[in-house]
Design a protein around this motif. Sequence first.
Motif, PDB file in Angstrom:
ATOM      1  N   VAL A 135     -60.707 -88.292  27.051  1.00 11.32           N
ATOM      2  CA  VAL A 135     -60.186 -89.243  28.137  1.00 11.32           C
ATOM      3  C   VAL A 135     -60.796 -89.467  29.255  1.00 11.32           C
ATOM      4  O   VAL A 135     -61.650 -90.553  29.717  1.00 11.32           O
TER       5      VAL A 135
ATOM      6  N   LYS B 131     -57.100 -83.510  32.371  1.00  9.61           N
ATOM      7  CA  LYS B 131     -57.443 -82.891  31.146  1.00  9.61           C
ATOM      8  C   LYS B 131     -56.564 -82.143  30.593  1.00  9.61           C
ATOM      9  O   LYS B 131     -56.375 -81.980  29.046  1.00  9.61           O
TER      10      LYS B 131
ATOM     11  N   ALA C 131     -63.709 -89.716  20.981  1.00  9.07           N
ATOM     12  CA  ALA C 131     -62.549 -89.213  21.102  1.00  9.07           C
ATOM     13  C   ALA C 131     -62.054 -88.729  19.397  1.00  9.07           C
ATOM     14  O   ALA C 131     -61.503 -87.996  19.401  1.00  9.07           O
TER      15      ALA C 131
ATOM     16  N   ASP D  36     -62.528 -82.799  26.178  1.00  7.73           N
ATOM     17  CA  ASP D  36     -61.586 -83.772  26.711  1.00  7.73           C
ATOM     18  C   ASP D  36     -62.306 -85.166  26.624  1.00  7.73           C
ATOM     19  O   ASP D  36     -63.669 -85.595  26.643  1.00  7.73           O
TER      20      ASP D  36
ATOM     21  N   THR E 250     -51.285 -83.084  24.583  1.00  9.65           N
ATOM     22  CA  THR E 250     -50.937 -83.920  23.558  1.00  9.65           C
ATOM     23  C   THR E 250     -51.338 -83.965  21.990  1.00  9.65           C
ATOM     24  O   THR E 250     -50.957 -83.919  21.262  1.00  9.65           O
ATOM     25  N   TYR E 251     -52.506 -83.253  22.385  1.00  6.50           N
ATOM     26  CA  TYR E 251     -53.101 -82.574  20.975  1.00  6.50           C
ATOM     27  C   TYR E 251     -52.242 -81.760  20.364  1.00  6.50           C
ATOM     28  O   TYR E 251     -51.986 -81.585  18.996  1.00  6.50           O
TER      29      TYR E 251
ATOM     30  N   VAL F 152     -54.274 -84.308  28.187  1.00  3.00           N
ATOM     31  CA  VAL F 152     -54.866 -84.633  26.731  1.00  3.00           C
ATOM     32  C   VAL F 152     -54.705 -83.406  25.825  1.00  3.00           C
ATOM     33  O   VAL F 152     -54.018 -83.725  24.702  1.00  3.00           O
TER      34      VAL F 152
END
Length: 807
Positions: free
Chosen positions: A479, A91, A458, A477, A97-98, A94
């Motif tokens: 993903v 988590k 997403a 989250d 990455t944001y 992700v």
Amino acid sequence: MVVMKAPYLNMSRTPWSQIAPPSVKAARLNPEADIGTMPAMFKAGAQKLKDVVEARTHRWHRWAEVVLPFLVLATALVVRKADWDLVAEAKFKVFDTYQRMAPRVWDPRLPVRIVDLDEETLRRHGQWPWPRTLVADLLRASCRGAGVVAFDSIFPEPDRTSPPSLAASLPAAASEARALLSRLPDHDRALSRAIAEVQAQGCQVVTAFALTNGESGRETQAKRPVLSRGEAPESFLARYKDVTPTLPVIERAAAGNGSMNNVPDVDGVARKAALMFSLRGKPVPSLAAEAVRLAQEGGDKAVYMLRATGQGESTGGAETGLTMVKVGALNIPVDSNGGVLIHFTPADTPRSVPAWEVLSPGFDPARLGGGIVFIGTSAEGLKDQRPTPMSSMAPGVEIHAAVAEQMLSGYFLERPDYADGMELTFILVLGSALILLMGRFGAAWCALLAAAAIGAFAWGSWLAFLGRFGGRRMLFDPVLPSLVVLAVYMFASLIRYLRTEAEKRQVRGAFSRYMSPDLVEQLAKDPTRLKLGGEMREMTLMFSDIRGFTTISEQFDAHGLTNFINRYLTPMTQIVLDHKGTIDKYMGDCIMAFWNAPLDVPGHEVLACRGALKMIRRMNELNDTWKAEAEVEGRKYIPVRSGIGINSGPCCVGNMGSDMRFDYSVLGDDVNLASRLEGQSKSYGVDIVLGAKTRAAAAAFAALELDLIKVKGKTVPVHIHTLLGDEALALDPRFKALVLKHEAMLAAYRGQRWDETDRLRLECEKESEALGLHLAKLYHLYEERAAEGRAHPPGADWDGVFTATTK
């Protein structure tokens, strides 16, 4: 094949008479039937058997198509809810990455800057730590362009370059040099004076401390109180037992004082910053929180407020911890542990100013923004580097600066309290829909449905991060829920594919695999729950027993005795439980209890002593009741007294017994000693006997040493004590005088000064009676021992040890 096993196992439930055709039944009833008809008979019977097997197999597969994917879904929900480290790290990746895709845009109008002790500064002005006089110069220079200066470093030791410190390091022969250096100004006091000077000019200073879990016992100064609302909000903060503070002479001069700690996530990456910590149960602020407090108008008089659930605050209908930290006039939304999620700016954000430039003549103070300045370091050699979502090695001071910027601007990343619930709901709804719709619409249409739902979730997660829903920047989250749904879809598709293939194989050759196994049932049990084992723990043990129970029991019949025992054991048990103890077992009228297992119980020795005192008080109340009942019933009243033995030490505790039966119990030498101490309470005429370790841990209670004794079964003597009261009695001047005189009596006894022993014994007995402590039997015991000592002197090598011959 596995799919054929279950139907064949169930064949014993279908009588042969319902399967076999008449010709087969006739063959069984008439052994003389033509043997040539047997193949045809068995062929017909086998066909019937095949039909039954296929029908039952079909039903089993239909159930498997639904039940097994739901089991996978349920397992995935449990794993997701447990939030194991591996799940949490996925988590976090992700969210990282944001952040890299859309970092926070730095606003130069925000009055937060960093004075950086970078490599060039250290090259020009020398390695860290600097003389405190140079630190004072940097402080004065920084305050020309700042309203608050916060040190992201601590000054825990005196300056080694200070003249008094140098004087102390010189040999005694260099007396003139030592005297000269001692008269020069102390660098630490120079920094303290510099802090006072800049604060008098309107620039507030914040010093730092580091929280640890050591045992130094050092303290730090809280500048402003921390108030609280709700259900014990401080209990949700990160807890520490110790602190490394800045020197008191510097710390006292500063207007603020905050923790420089950073609490990374399980993978070591700093993604959030705590605004509050717990030091020995008391909340203390972070460095950034202190800086923001002082940056507000009237901040030097502002306070903090912790707000938790249970006081008009709720998180999705549940009470889960902290919800808000009020810093002066600012309400800061936080997670359940008082943390703020950080939305980092790019690594090259120009908020930092090298310290050497600040110290240079002609430096423009306006470059520092006129607000909050953190003095920290980006030099790799000083090891204040932290991995963040934006960088593998970011200066720790940037974390403080980023948090201060978000607090001042009201810009926050949020992981809403309903985020976990929303993600779990997405998994449950979409996963269930795929399982139930797979049989009706097939794998292709369900794949389209799953892809559309996952894509929408997403996209919504990304928009929530950008703040497109009411301006709140929220973290969901996409993903892990998508992976769970995909796994459920693939498993359901696999089950359907396997069923189809199995049906085809059944048609081609199921009968060739004919066998007639017996019905077998197996009971699967979890063996780990029955595994024996234990652990070593520091524990406190208590044994409590009624004295003269045989005499008391003779006046009751079976029903009355049972009632008497229950009336005794019930309140005593409740007292043990109220004081966080665990009842090990009852042995007739005896209670065995222990503390500090299976859960840790801080201060277990004190709790056991407090409980024992309450048990004695409750016993006195029960005696009053039993006396009144005896008078009403016209029977003799026999006072009931109990003896209690308490000892502390390392013990083995766990599930003990046999493979058939076991109990959670405790073993060890200190357990046996506690039992022996309970037995000695009768010999010394006292209610409660303590072992040495228990007495040392409960030193604030009122107690007297009884003896140095070898209890039965022991070869090493131990000091034993009697517990007489709580802290209030211990502070009574009369009791303090009794303690001194009692210790003098024991010293005289062990020194074989028998006349002095008798004189002090009489005085102790008189003073104890005046205090309401009935110790006559104890002092009469020493009277007898003194007489025996006169008559039969023990010899010059006597060590004062008494050897007990009874338990």
